[in-house]
Design a protein around this motif. Structure first.
Motif, PDB file in Angstrom:
ATOM      1  N   PRO A  79     -10.620   2.263  -6.248  1.00 23.60           N
ATOM      2  CA  PRO A  79      -9.444   2.297  -7.132  1.00 23.60           C
ATOM      3  C   PRO A  79      -8.129   2.623  -6.428  1.00 23.60           C
ATOM      4  CG  PRO A  79     -10.795   4.239  -7.476  1.00 23.60           C
ATOM      5  CD  PRO A  79     -11.573   3.321  -6.577  1.00 23.60           C
ATOM      6  N   ILE A  80      -8.142   3.498  -5.460  1.00 22.59           N
ATOM      7  CA  ILE A  80      -6.891   3.859  -4.782  1.00 22.59           C
ATOM      8  C   ILE A  80      -6.393   2.687  -3.957  1.00 22.59           C
ATOM      9  CG2 ILE A  80      -5.801   5.386  -3.087  1.00 22.59           C
ATOM     10  CD1 ILE A  80      -7.735   7.582  -4.071  1.00 22.59           C
ATOM     11  N   LEU A  81      -7.261   2.115  -3.150  1.00 22.62           N
ATOM     12  CA  LEU A  81      -6.884   0.994  -2.301  1.00 22.62           C
ATOM     13  C   LEU A  81      -6.394  -0.197  -3.116  1.00 22.62           C
ATOM     14  CD1 LEU A  81      -6.719  -0.422   0.432  1.00 22.62           C
ATOM     15  CD2 LEU A  81      -9.131  -1.029   0.152  1.00 22.62           C
ATOM     16  N   PHE A  82      -7.127  -0.558  -4.153  1.00 26.38           N
ATOM     17  CA  PHE A  82      -6.733  -1.696  -4.969  1.00 26.38           C
ATOM     18  C   PHE A  82      -5.436  -1.404  -5.714  1.00 26.38           C
ATOM     19  CE2 PHE A  82     -10.628  -3.400  -3.703  1.00 26.38           C
ATOM     20  CZ  PHE A  82     -10.808  -4.682  -4.190  1.00 26.38           C
ATOM     21  N   GLY A  83      -5.257  -0.157  -6.152  1.00 30.00           N
ATOM     22  CA  GLY A  83      -4.016   0.221  -6.827  1.00 30.00           C
ATOM     23  C   GLY A  83      -2.817   0.149  -5.903  1.00 30.00           C
ATOM     24  N   VAL A  84      -2.975   0.647  -4.685  1.00 30.97           N
ATOM     25  CA  VAL A  84      -1.892   0.589  -3.701  1.00 30.97           C
ATOM     26  C   VAL A  84      -1.500  -0.857  -3.429  1.00 30.97           C
ATOM     27  CG1 VAL A  84      -1.351   0.981  -1.247  1.00 30.97           C
ATOM     28  CG2 VAL A  84      -2.355   2.822  -2.608  1.00 30.97           C
ATOM     29  N   ALA A  85      -2.481  -1.711  -3.239  1.00 37.08           N
ATOM     30  CA  ALA A  85      -2.195  -3.125  -2.974  1.00 37.08           C
ATOM     31  C   ALA A  85      -1.484  -3.772  -4.153  1.00 37.08           C
ATOM     32  CB  ALA A  85      -3.487  -3.874  -2.645  1.00 37.08           C
ATOM     33  N   GLU A  86      -1.896  -3.449  -5.371  1.00 37.63           N
ATOM     34  CA  GLU A  86      -1.238  -4.001  -6.558  1.00 37.63           C
ATOM     35  C   GLU A  86       0.228  -3.572  -6.622  1.00 37.63           C
ATOM     36  OE1 GLU A  86      -2.429  -5.959  -9.435  1.00 37.63           O
ATOM     37  OE2 GLU A  86      -3.733  -6.534  -7.787  1.00 37.63           O
ATOM     38  N   ILE A  87       0.486  -2.325  -6.275  1.00 32.70           N
ATOM     39  CA  ILE A  87       1.864  -1.816  -6.289  1.00 32.70           C
ATOM     40  C   ILE A  87       2.689  -2.512  -5.211  1.00 32.70           C
ATOM     41  CG2 ILE A  87       3.297   0.222  -5.856  1.00 32.70           C
ATOM     42  CD1 ILE A  87       0.925   1.853  -7.149  1.00 32.70           C
ATOM     43  N   ILE A  88       2.152  -2.606  -4.015  1.00 30.80           N
ATOM     44  CA  ILE A  88       2.877  -3.232  -2.905  1.00 30.80           C
ATOM     45  C   ILE A  88       3.160  -4.700  -3.208  1.00 30.80           C
ATOM     46  CG2 ILE A  88       2.690  -3.959  -0.490  1.00 30.80           C
ATOM     47  CD1 ILE A  88       1.153  -1.303  -0.027  1.00 30.80           C
ATOM     48  N   GLU A  89       2.216  -5.380  -3.844  1.00 31.72           N
ATOM     49  CA  GLU A  89       2.398  -6.795  -4.168  1.00 31.72           C
ATOM     50  C   GLU A  89       3.279  -7.001  -5.393  1.00 31.72           C
ATOM     51  OE1 GLU A  89      -1.784  -7.912  -4.260  1.00 31.72           O
ATOM     52  OE2 GLU A  89      -1.523  -8.913  -2.325  1.00 31.72           O
ATOM     53  N   GLY A  90       3.717  -5.911  -6.021  1.00 32.57           N
ATOM     54  CA  GLY A  90       4.611  -6.014  -7.162  1.00 32.57           C
ATOM     55  C   GLY A  90       3.927  -6.299  -8.485  1.00 32.57           C
ATOM     56  N   ASN A  91       2.607  -6.159  -8.536  1.00 32.26           N
ATOM     57  CA  ASN A  91       1.860  -6.429  -9.761  1.00 32.26           C
ATOM     58  C   ASN A  91       1.721  -5.201 -10.655  1.00 32.26           C
ATOM     59  OD1 ASN A  91       1.406  -9.070  -8.860  1.00 32.26           O
ATOM     60  ND2 ASN A  91      -0.350  -8.402  -7.671  1.00 32.26           N
ATOM     61  N   MET A  92       2.134  -4.048 -10.139  1.00 34.95           N
ATOM     62  CA  MET A  92       1.999  -2.807 -10.888  1.00 34.95           C
ATOM     63  C   MET A  92       3.097  -1.851 -10.438  1.00 34.95           C
ATOM     64  SD  MET A  92      -1.226  -0.122 -10.790  1.00 34.95           S
ATOM     65  CE  MET A  92      -2.426  -1.414 -10.935  1.00 34.95           C
ATOM     66  N   LYS A  93       3.615  -1.080 -11.353  1.00 34.63           N
ATOM     67  CA  LYS A  93       4.606  -0.052 -11.028  1.00 34.63           C
ATOM     68  C   LYS A  93       3.867   1.195 -10.536  1.00 34.63           C
ATOM     69  CE  LYS A  93       8.319  -2.157 -12.638  1.00 34.63           C
ATOM     70  NZ  LYS A  93       9.229  -2.722 -11.706  1.00 34.63           N
ATOM     71  N   PRO A  94       4.487   1.976  -9.651  1.00 33.52           N
ATOM     72  CA  PRO A  94       3.823   3.193  -9.156  1.00 33.52           C
ATOM     73  C   PRO A  94       3.348   4.130 -10.274  1.00 33.52           C
ATOM     74  CG  PRO A  94       5.705   2.706  -7.787  1.00 33.52           C
ATOM     75  CD  PRO A  94       5.754   1.742  -8.945  1.00 33.52           C
ATOM     76  N   LEU A  95       4.149   4.300 -11.312  1.00 30.43           N
ATOM     77  CA  LEU A  95       3.746   5.192 -12.401  1.00 30.43           C
ATOM     78  C   LEU A  95       2.512   4.658 -13.131  1.00 30.43           C
ATOM     79  CD1 LEU A  95       4.272   7.793 -13.930  1.00 30.43           C
ATOM     80  CD2 LEU A  95       5.864   6.537 -15.392  1.00 30.43           C
ATOM     81  N   GLU A  96       2.421   3.336 -13.273  1.00 32.27           N
ATOM     82  CA  GLU A  96       1.234   2.738 -13.888  1.00 32.27           C
ATOM     83  C   GLU A  96      -0.008   3.011 -13.042  1.00 32.27           C
ATOM     84  OE1 GLU A  96       2.650  -1.333 -16.047  1.00 32.27           O
ATOM     85  OE2 GLU A  96       2.927  -1.244 -13.870  1.00 32.27           O
ATOM     86  N   GLY A  97       0.145   2.890 -11.728  1.00 35.97           N
ATOM     87  CA  GLY A  97      -0.966   3.158 -10.826  1.00 35.97           C
ATOM     88  C   GLY A  97      -1.421   4.603 -10.906  1.00 35.97           C
TER      89      GLY A  97
END
Length: 115
Positions: A79-97
């Motif tokens: 979950p952490i790795l996939f969340g970080v990648a989603e944030i970096i790719e712009g698919n998720m905001k940091p607060l959402e992660g």
């Protein structure tokens, strides 16, 4: 992926992680801090004079896991790795992660040393 879990949980793995997360001179930490403040990855990269290696590494690692690991919902396993990648790719905001991680169901983590 072929490594022993004890390698990353040992001094070199944990020490590197702690230095990256908490060290004030860490480029990865600076990148994440700035993301959390609302800058985009493109804005941060354009203004940095050095490379934050973890940024591209996290995306590459997610791609490698998806290619090599067969399983359902790998994002639940990492979950952490996939969340970080989603944030970096712009698919998720940091607060959402962060909210997603904080609401993640607790479970027992098992490290099987036979592999």
């Amino acid at each position: 992926l072929g490594a022993r879990p004890s390698t990353s949980s040992g001094l070199s793995g944990v020490g590197d992680t702690f230095g990256t997360c908490f060290g004030p001179l860490s480029r990865n930490r600076q990148f994440g801090y700035r993301l959390g403040k609302g800058e985009t990855p493109e804005e941060i990269r354009a203004s940095m004079t050095e490379v934050a290696e973890g940024v591209d590494t996290s995306i590459a690692l997610v791609k490698m896991i998806k290619k090599r690991c067969k399983g359902y919902r790998l994002d639940l396993k990492y979950p952490i790795l996939f969340g970080v990648a989603e944030i970096i790719e712009g698919n998720m905001k940091p607060l959402e992660g962060l909210k997603g991680l904080m609401n993640f169901p607790t479970r027992m983590e098992n490290y099987d040393e036979r592999f």
